[in-house]
Scaffold this motif. Sequence first.
Motif, PDB file in Angstrom:
ATOM      1  N   GLY A 228      46.393   1.527  11.608  1.00 24.48           N
ATOM      2  CA  GLY A 228      47.166   2.196  10.441  1.00 24.48           C
ATOM      3  C   GLY A 228      47.497   3.114   9.372  1.00 24.48           C
ATOM      4  N   LYS A 229      46.384   3.644   8.879  1.00 24.90           N
ATOM      5  CA  LYS A 229      45.917   3.828   7.876  1.00 24.90           C
ATOM      6  C   LYS A 229      45.327   5.254   8.195  1.00 24.90           C
ATOM      7  N   TYR A 230      46.295   6.279   7.706  1.00 26.07           N
ATOM      8  CA  TYR A 230      45.336   7.915   7.135  1.00 26.07           C
ATOM      9  C   TYR A 230      44.311   8.131   7.060  1.00 26.07           C
ATOM     10  N   TYR A 231      43.013   8.306   7.219  1.00 26.73           N
ATOM     11  CA  TYR A 231      41.911   9.016   7.149  1.00 26.73           C
ATOM     12  C   TYR A 231      41.885  10.079   7.338  1.00 26.73           C
ATOM     13  N   SER A 232      40.924  10.999   6.414  1.00 27.04           N
ATOM     14  CA  SER A 232      40.616  12.628   6.307  1.00 27.04           C
ATOM     15  C   SER A 232      39.516  12.287   6.706  1.00 27.04           C
ATOM     16  N   VAL A 233      38.667  12.973   7.347  1.00 28.11           N
ATOM     17  CA  VAL A 233      37.438  12.976   8.315  1.00 28.11           C
ATOM     18  C   VAL A 233      36.601  14.677   8.219  1.00 28.11           C
ATOM     19  N   PHE A 234      36.786  15.416   8.461  1.00 28.13           N
ATOM     20  CA  PHE A 234      36.657  16.594   7.909  1.00 28.13           C
ATOM     21  C   PHE A 234      35.314  16.699   7.278  1.00 28.13           C
ATOM     22  N   ASP A 235      35.101  15.631   6.502  1.00 31.40           N
ATOM     23  CA  ASP A 235      33.270  16.276   5.461  1.00 31.40           C
ATOM     24  C   ASP A 235      32.424  15.262   6.487  1.00 31.40           C
ATOM     25  N   SER A 236      32.633  15.219   7.990  1.00 37.46           N
ATOM     26  CA  SER A 236      31.648  14.498   8.779  1.00 37.46           C
ATOM     27  C   SER A 236      30.405  15.584   9.426  1.00 37.46           C
ATOM     28  N   PRO A 237      29.692  15.454   9.426  1.00 42.25           N
ATOM     29  CA  PRO A 237      28.321  16.040  10.261  1.00 42.25           C
ATOM     30  C   PRO A 237      28.906  17.115  11.347  1.00 42.25           C
ATOM     31  N   GLN A 238      29.669  17.158  11.600  1.00 39.48           N
ATOM     32  CA  GLN A 238      30.591  17.814  13.262  1.00 39.48           C
ATOM     33  C   GLN A 238      31.019  18.912  12.452  1.00 39.48           C
ATOM     34  N   ALA A 239      31.711  18.538  11.317  1.00 35.44           N
ATOM     35  CA  ALA A 239      32.621  19.559  10.700  1.00 35.44           C
ATOM     36  C   ALA A 239      31.978  20.668   9.778  1.00 35.44           C
ATOM     37  N   ILE A 240      31.347  19.748   9.442  1.00 37.40           N
ATOM     38  CA  ILE A 240      30.524  21.143   8.313  1.00 37.40           C
ATOM     39  C   ILE A 240      29.528  21.680   9.148  1.00 37.40           C
ATOM     40  N   ALA A 241      29.167  21.793  10.275  1.00 35.29           N
ATOM     41  CA  ALA A 241      28.160  22.851  10.901  1.00 35.29           C
ATOM     42  C   ALA A 241      29.313  23.597  11.918  1.00 35.29           C
TER      43      ALA A 241
END
Length: 470
Positions: A228-241
């Motif tokens: 139920g909580k929101y988390y920012s995840v655009f620091d993942s290896p895929q997003a960095i690629a």
Amino acid sequence: MKKQIISVLLLVLAATVVWAAGQGESAKPGASGSVVELRVQFPRDNEENQYRIQAELDKARRFEAEHPNIKIIPVHIEYDNTGEFFVRQAANQAPDVMMSVWATEAQLWVSKGWALPLDDYLASWEKMDWYNPASFDPFMVNGVRYGIPENNYVKHVIYNKDLFDQANQPYPKNDWTWNEFLEAARATTNKSAGVAGFAPMGRGGEGGWGFTDFIYQAGGEVVEIRDGKYYSVFDSPQAIAAAQFFKDLKWKHDVIPSQWANGWGDVFNVFGAGQAAMVFDADWGRAIPINSFGMDPDNIGVVIMPKGPGSQGRHAGVLGGTFMVINAASARSKAVQDAAFAWIDFERYDEAGLERIESEIADARSNGQYRAQFQYSPLLPEAQYIQRETAIMAANPDAAVIWGDDEFLELLPGTAHTEPAVAAQDLYGEYLANVVQLLLSDENADPERIMKEYNDRFQKEVLDPLNAAQ
């Protein structure tokens, strides 16, 4: 200026808030069995919208003739999530039924108790079987449907066939990858002639919106929901690629325009002028090169998004659009809620809709133009309405364009990636837009550092306060 406008609106409507708070259910017309007044969102009252407003007024007269116990009250407003709508909502002066709420707003509306659950209405709605069930997903929260899709889109690639032919480059196929996308962009780039292989949106919220396509293609996400909580995840290896690939389009491969800070309309101006071989489009963009630049529709190809690298790479483009929502904060009585759903249903995918398409085609023909937009319908391909709509378009090739072959239309829904469930407009305009600017303006920019910095800022400044407020 924006704060001043909102302050004035608050002063004007403040007295209404006090009045409405004391009225409750009894304030709703029709509570005693009389005529129900239904406040309906109409286009903003300005010169360019007059034909749309008149069409809605004509529809309202037909509706009232069929439903003599309901009176339509137009409310001229465009949806936004910061200004006039919020003021009207606080003052109980917003429409009872909103016809164009952004697909990104579901969590906001549900968390504030504004969106009326629609499952009971949809369970007995005879048109429900026409819809692709997935088209409701962007406005579904915890398995409950709160909106009905009005205008949907799934982003994909459009390309200039002439520029591909001049470069002896094969047209893209629906199974293409980032490597083949890059190969096509490099082959069609001719900077001495002012031609770029690919023109991204590089300015403002449009830039951030467009950048998420690359993140999704690489197998990344931007926001996740856990417990139920929101988390920012655009620091993942895929997003960095994805960020590295995007940066390399500019600094390593030099396949984007030298003037890259283009907004939505600018990109299609560049494409229409023959200065870009490929752009991402959703629905209306291609009408600009066709109707403003005289581009032959047959010279524009369409293909699904390229697949990103590695085992997590995928063909992906943003699924978005607008939804029709019954405003639970305004439509408090069952009579008004029923009237709101009746308005949503009225002339929805019936003869009147087909007549409007024919009228739009006739108007386009009279102006020497095309009805050129791509419509990603929420209806199933086998729905009778879709088949009749397609037949009308096919019968008017001089003024209407049908986009994509059967393979493209079959594959496109599988590439659809819903937008972030919360704070999407903030993410696009205030965080990812800055990422795009930094990647394209600085050859020495570090994609990993930038992505981690803005990911952490978005979490701290936007998502953490939302989580704390739950």
